[in-house]
Design an enzyme around this catalytic site. Structure first.
Site, PDB file in Angstrom:
ATOM      1  N   HIS A 271      34.750  37.721  45.577  1.00  0.00           N
ATOM      2  CA  HIS A 271      33.719  36.557  45.212  1.00  0.00           C
ATOM      3  C   HIS A 271      32.476  37.063  45.278  1.00  0.00           C
ATOM      4  O   HIS A 271      32.232  37.853  44.167  1.00  0.00           O
ATOM      5  CB  HIS A 271      34.079  35.660  46.417  1.00  0.00           C
ATOM      6  CG  HIS A 271      33.326  34.175  46.111  1.00  0.00           C
ATOM      7  ND1 HIS A 271      33.236  33.682  45.090  1.00  0.00           N
ATOM      8  CD2 HIS A 271      33.038  33.090  47.314  1.00  0.00           C
ATOM      9  CE1 HIS A 271      32.767  32.503  45.058  1.00  0.00           C
ATOM     10  NE2 HIS A 271      32.599  32.293  46.295  1.00  0.00           N
ATOM     11  N   ARG A 327      26.751  32.069  32.690  1.00  0.00           N
ATOM     12  CA  ARG A 327      25.884  32.546  33.624  1.00  0.00           C
ATOM     13  C   ARG A 327      25.545  34.006  33.014  1.00  0.00           C
ATOM     14  O   ARG A 327      24.326  34.568  33.465  1.00  0.00           O
ATOM     15  CB  ARG A 327      26.505  32.501  34.948  1.00  0.00           C
ATOM     16  CG  ARG A 327      26.410  30.902  35.367  1.00  0.00           C
ATOM     17  CD  ARG A 327      27.274  30.846  36.657  1.00  0.00           C
ATOM     18  NE  ARG A 327      28.479  31.433  36.843  1.00  0.00           N
ATOM     19  CZ  ARG A 327      29.497  31.730  37.805  1.00  0.00           C
ATOM     20  NH1 ARG A 327      28.983  31.356  38.993  1.00  0.00           N
ATOM     21  NH2 ARG A 327      30.693  32.101  37.597  1.00  0.00           N
ATOM     22  N   ASP A 373      28.698  38.021  37.740  1.00  0.00           N
ATOM     23  CA  ASP A 373      27.983  39.148  38.732  1.00  0.00           C
ATOM     24  C   ASP A 373      27.957  40.514  37.657  1.00  0.00           C
ATOM     25  O   ASP A 373      27.383  41.354  38.259  1.00  0.00           O
ATOM     26  CB  ASP A 373      29.097  39.654  39.672  1.00  0.00           C
ATOM     27  CG  ASP A 373      29.049  38.395  40.748  1.00  0.00           C
ATOM     28  OD1 ASP A 373      27.969  37.848  41.147  1.00  0.00           O
ATOM     29  OD2 ASP A 373      30.049  37.722  41.191  1.00  0.00           O
TER      30      ASP A 373
HETATM   31  N1  AMX Z   1      39.686  44.757  37.093  1.00  0.00           N
HETATM   32  C1  AMX Z   1      41.375  45.040  37.099  1.00  0.00           C
HETATM   33  N2  AMX Z   1      42.286  44.419  37.338  1.00  0.00           N
HETATM   34  C2  AMX Z   1      41.948  43.116  37.068  1.00  0.00           C
HETATM   35  C3  AMX Z   1      40.740  42.484  37.062  1.00  0.00           C
HETATM   36  C4  AMX Z   1      39.772  43.402  36.826  1.00  0.00           C
HETATM   37  N3  AMX Z   1      38.156  42.975  36.486  1.00  0.00           N
HETATM   38  N4  AMX Z   1      40.602  40.985  36.883  1.00  0.00           N
HETATM   39  C5  AMX Z   1      41.977  40.730  37.419  1.00  0.00           C
HETATM   40  N5  AMX Z   1      42.839  41.817  37.604  1.00  0.00           N
HETATM   41  C6  AMX Z   1      44.185  42.133  37.797  1.00  0.00           C
HETATM   42  C7  AMX Z   1      44.367  41.205  39.138  1.00  0.00           C
HETATM   43  O1  AMX Z   1      44.177  42.253  40.319  1.00  0.00           O
HETATM   44  C8  AMX Z   1      45.772  40.668  39.099  1.00  0.00           C
HETATM   45  O2  AMX Z   1      46.744  42.254  39.349  1.00  0.00           O
HETATM   46  P1  AMX Z   1      48.149  42.081  40.123  1.00  0.00           P
HETATM   47  O3  AMX Z   1      48.968  41.412  39.219  1.00  0.00           O
HETATM   48  O4  AMX Z   1      48.337  43.597  40.160  1.00  0.00           O
HETATM   49  O5  AMX Z   1      47.848  41.801  41.292  1.00  0.00           O
HETATM   50  C9  AMX Z   1      45.952  40.666  37.695  1.00  0.00           C
HETATM   51  O6  AMX Z   1      44.959  41.180  36.965  1.00  0.00           O
HETATM   52  C10 AMX Z   1      46.051  39.283  37.139  1.00  0.00           C
HETATM   53  O7  AMX Z   1      44.874  38.397  38.015  1.00  0.00           O
HETATM   54  P2  AMX Z   1      44.368  37.186  37.264  1.00  0.00           P
HETATM   55  O8  AMX Z   1      45.256  36.284  37.151  1.00  0.00           O
HETATM   56  O9  AMX Z   1      43.636  37.623  35.885  1.00  0.00           O
HETATM   57  O10 AMX Z   1      43.012  36.955  38.058  1.00  0.00           O
HETATM   58  P3  AMX Z   1      43.022  36.348  39.698  1.00  0.00           P
HETATM   59  O11 AMX Z   1      42.796  34.788  39.568  1.00  0.00           O
HETATM   60  O12 AMX Z   1      44.073  36.670  40.306  1.00  0.00           O
HETATM   61  O13 AMX Z   1      41.580  36.985  40.000  1.00  0.00           O
HETATM   62  C11 AMX Z   1      39.438  37.691  40.215  1.00  0.00           C
HETATM   63  C12 AMX Z   1      40.300  36.683  39.580  1.00  0.00           C
HETATM   64  C13 AMX Z   1      37.931  37.267  39.996  1.00  0.00           C
HETATM   65  C14 AMX Z   1      39.483  37.928  41.655  1.00  0.00           C
HETATM   66  C15 AMX Z   1      39.482  39.154  39.429  1.00  0.00           C
HETATM   67  O14 AMX Z   1      39.396  38.966  37.964  1.00  0.00           O
HETATM   68  C16 AMX Z   1      38.902  40.035  40.048  1.00  0.00           C
HETATM   69  O15 AMX Z   1      39.223  40.892  41.078  1.00  0.00           O
HETATM   70  N6  AMX Z   1      37.716  40.401  39.247  1.00  0.00           N
HETATM   71  C17 AMX Z   1      36.944  41.495  39.796  1.00  0.00           C
HETATM   72  C18 AMX Z   1      36.049  41.217  40.929  1.00  0.00           C
HETATM   73  C19 AMX Z   1      34.944  40.085  40.620  1.00  0.00           C
HETATM   74  O16 AMX Z   1      34.337  40.591  39.644  1.00  0.00           O
HETATM   75  N7  AMX Z   1      34.752  39.015  41.298  1.00  0.00           N
HETATM   76  C20 AMX Z   1      33.757  38.063  41.096  1.00  0.00           C
HETATM   77  C21 AMX Z   1      34.376  36.768  40.542  1.00  0.00           C
HETATM   78  C22 AMX Z   1      33.030  35.596  40.439  1.00  0.00           C
HETATM   79  C23 AMX Z   1      32.748  35.274  41.643  1.00  0.00           C
HETATM   80  O17 AMX Z   1      33.237  34.589  42.300  1.00  0.00           O
HETATM   81  N8  AMX Z   1      31.367  35.682  42.057  1.00  0.00           N
END
Ligand code: AMX
Length: 441
Positions: A271, A327, A373
């Site tokens: 997050h 954003r 971010d």
């Molecule tokens: N890099 C690598 N893998 C990623 C990814 C990324 N940026 N984003 C998603 N994935 C992976 C997930 O880990 C998941 O893998 P798994 O099936 O092996 O567990 C798969 O792709 C499917 O995920 P998703 O349904 O597309 O995303 P989600 O809703 O589960 O998660 C989020 C969303 C933001 C947690 C994820 O995209 C992530 O971890 N991003 C990187 C961290 C980040 O930037 N967070 C900030 C979000 C904004 C905020 O709240 N400030």
């Protein structure tokens, strides 16, 4: 504070009557269907909350009370000589649902200036933590220490009618938002600037004063803070920080306790902590390759290495959004105007070209585009705010505007204790065998 509070109460009464009418006619209508898989997948896509302040569209991004970020950058009042919106105006919009005039914004600024005093025991509590503590730990500890000032908690202990909860929650909200910049700046100066603190400037706006107390007098940085505080404020109700604040508040925990709980969620790397992770990741990339301006090929190789190590690419992906986060775009526009030649900013733009096709090619990531971010750190570094562990504190100060405006609405609408049903896998198996009475357990 009377004017804003009276207007809020009038709006809330009208809105509560509308909701009552709406539910009396439509309360039994199903709003969706829940699949078994969804309860094992973080409740994605389940509609289960009301949050009046903003709504997230997967394709378009966030709208605050119906207004997009580009619209608000145009319509919200600015500081003298400035071009970015004042966050006071965004708060006015969130809490009342109406665009503010310049006079409305001045009113909020003056209330927050007057109510910004932080008692000494808050600083003493933060001082009790070792300097090695994370800035978010110091910040939330400060907020918890400030809870001694909660009007809601005092009045509740003395005995108060349900219909008056909103009033002291509103007062606490204004007090708490007013005081947060001082706590944030204190944490920053304690941890990174030899504990040498800067007194507030009573003539500055809320975000400008935060910049000043942190020790940044550049007008460009103050403008960045105004934009930053505006766009990080709210992202509808289901994200971890907003949902946690709402959930804890539903137990009638006061705004200090509820906000602190929400910010502990913001401190998670999936997050709000992602903003520090992004810049850390870029610095590591620069170190490993040995240049401040890596090529797109070098960036691509580093992204693949990150994925191969089983890590996420920070700043990319989102639980709801399916396009580039507006954003991110707002910050990109800011940097095109103020610092187009900055090598770190250019690296962020190159990453934006390189990462989405790679993430898409994996097939499993629902959103390969950048979130909020992915850009913020490069802007902060440009002005000299290089201590990236502090970045989530700035996000938290901004997030107060959204989650606390929502908390005021929660109490004004008398929303009840939140208590969804959970199940065990054993109970699910029994249900699949046709013994569905277990859902009532
Ligand atoms: N890099 C690598 N893998 C990623 C990814 C990324 N940026 N984003 C998603 N994935 C992976 C997930 O880990 C998941 O893998 P798994 O099936 O092996 O567990 C798969 O792709 C499917 O995920 P998703 O349904 O597309 O995303 P989600 O809703 O589960 O998660 C989020 C969303 C933001 C947690 C994820 O995209 C992530 O971890 N991003 C990187 C961290 C980040 O930037 N967070 C900030 C979000 C904004 C905020 O709240 N400030």
């Amino acid at each position: 504070m009377g004017i804003l509070k009276d207007r809020f109460k009038a709006k809330a009464d009208t809105h509560a009557a509308e909701i009552k009418e709406l539910l009396s006619k439509n309360g039994d209508k199903p709003i969706g269907e829940v699949k078994l898989s969804q309860i094992y997948q973080g409740m994605r896509g389940i509609t289960g909350l009301v949050s009046e302040t903003s709504l997230l569209d997967a394709q378009e991004g966030i709208r605050f009370r119906g207004y997009s970020i580009p619209e608000l950058r145009e319509k919200l009042p600015k500081a003298n000589g400035g071009t970015e919106p004042l966050p006071e105006g965004l708060f006015h919009l969130l809490i009342l649902g109406e665009l503010p005039t310049a006079e409305d914004v001045n009113f909020v600024t003056s209330v927050w200036q007057r109510r910004s005093h932080v008692p000494n025991h808050v600083f003493a509590t933060i001082d009790a933590l070792p300097l090695t503590a994370h800035p978010m730990t110091m910040f939330v500890t400060g907020v918890m220490a400030l809870q001694t000032e909660s009007n809601f908690a005092k009045q509740y202990a003395e005995g108060i009618s349900k219909k008056d909860y909103w009033s002291t929650v509103f007062d606490d909200t204004m007090d708490l938002i007013a005081r947060l910049p001082r706590i944030a700046a204190y944490v920053y100066r304690r941890k990174y600037k030899d504990n040498k603190h800067i007194q507030p400037d009573g003539l500055l706006d809320w975000a400008g004063n935060l910049a000043h107390m942190m020790g940044f007098e550049d007008e460009g940085f103050k403008e960045l803070m105004r934009l930053y505080m505006t766009i990080h404020s709210d992202h509808e109700g289901g994200n971890v920080s907003a949902h946690t604040t709402h959930l804890v508040g539903s137990a009638l925990s006061d705004p200090y306790l509820s906000y602190a709980a929400g910010m502990n969620g913001l401190a998670g790397p999936l997050h709000g902590l992602a903003n520090q992770e992004v810049i850390k990741w870029i610095f590591e990339l620069q170190n490993e390759i040995g240049t401040k301006s890596p090529t797109k090929e070098q960036i691509a190789a580093y992204v693949k290495k990150t994925l191969k190590e089983g890590k996420v690419v920070p700043g990319y992906g989102h639980a709801v959004l399916r396009k580039t986060d507006p954003r991110f775009t707002a910050q990109m526009e800011f940097s095109k105007k103020h610092m187009p030649k900055d090598p770190l900013v250019q690296t962020v733009w190159n990453i934006y070209e390189v990462v989405p096709p790679i993430l898409k090619s994996l097939g499993k990531i629902k959103n390969p585009w950048p979130n909020v971010d992915a850009h913020s750190g490069a802007l902060l570094v440009h002005y000299g705010l290089v201590e990236y562990e502090f970045y989530t504190v700035l996000f938290a100060v901004s997030r107060a505007l959204g989650v606390l405006a929502s908390l005021c609405w929660d109490r004004a609408l008398n929303l009840p204790l939140e208590r969804p049903k959970s199940v065990t896998t054993r109970s699910v198996k029994l249900w699949l065998e046709g013994k569905d009475e277990i859902w009532e357990g």
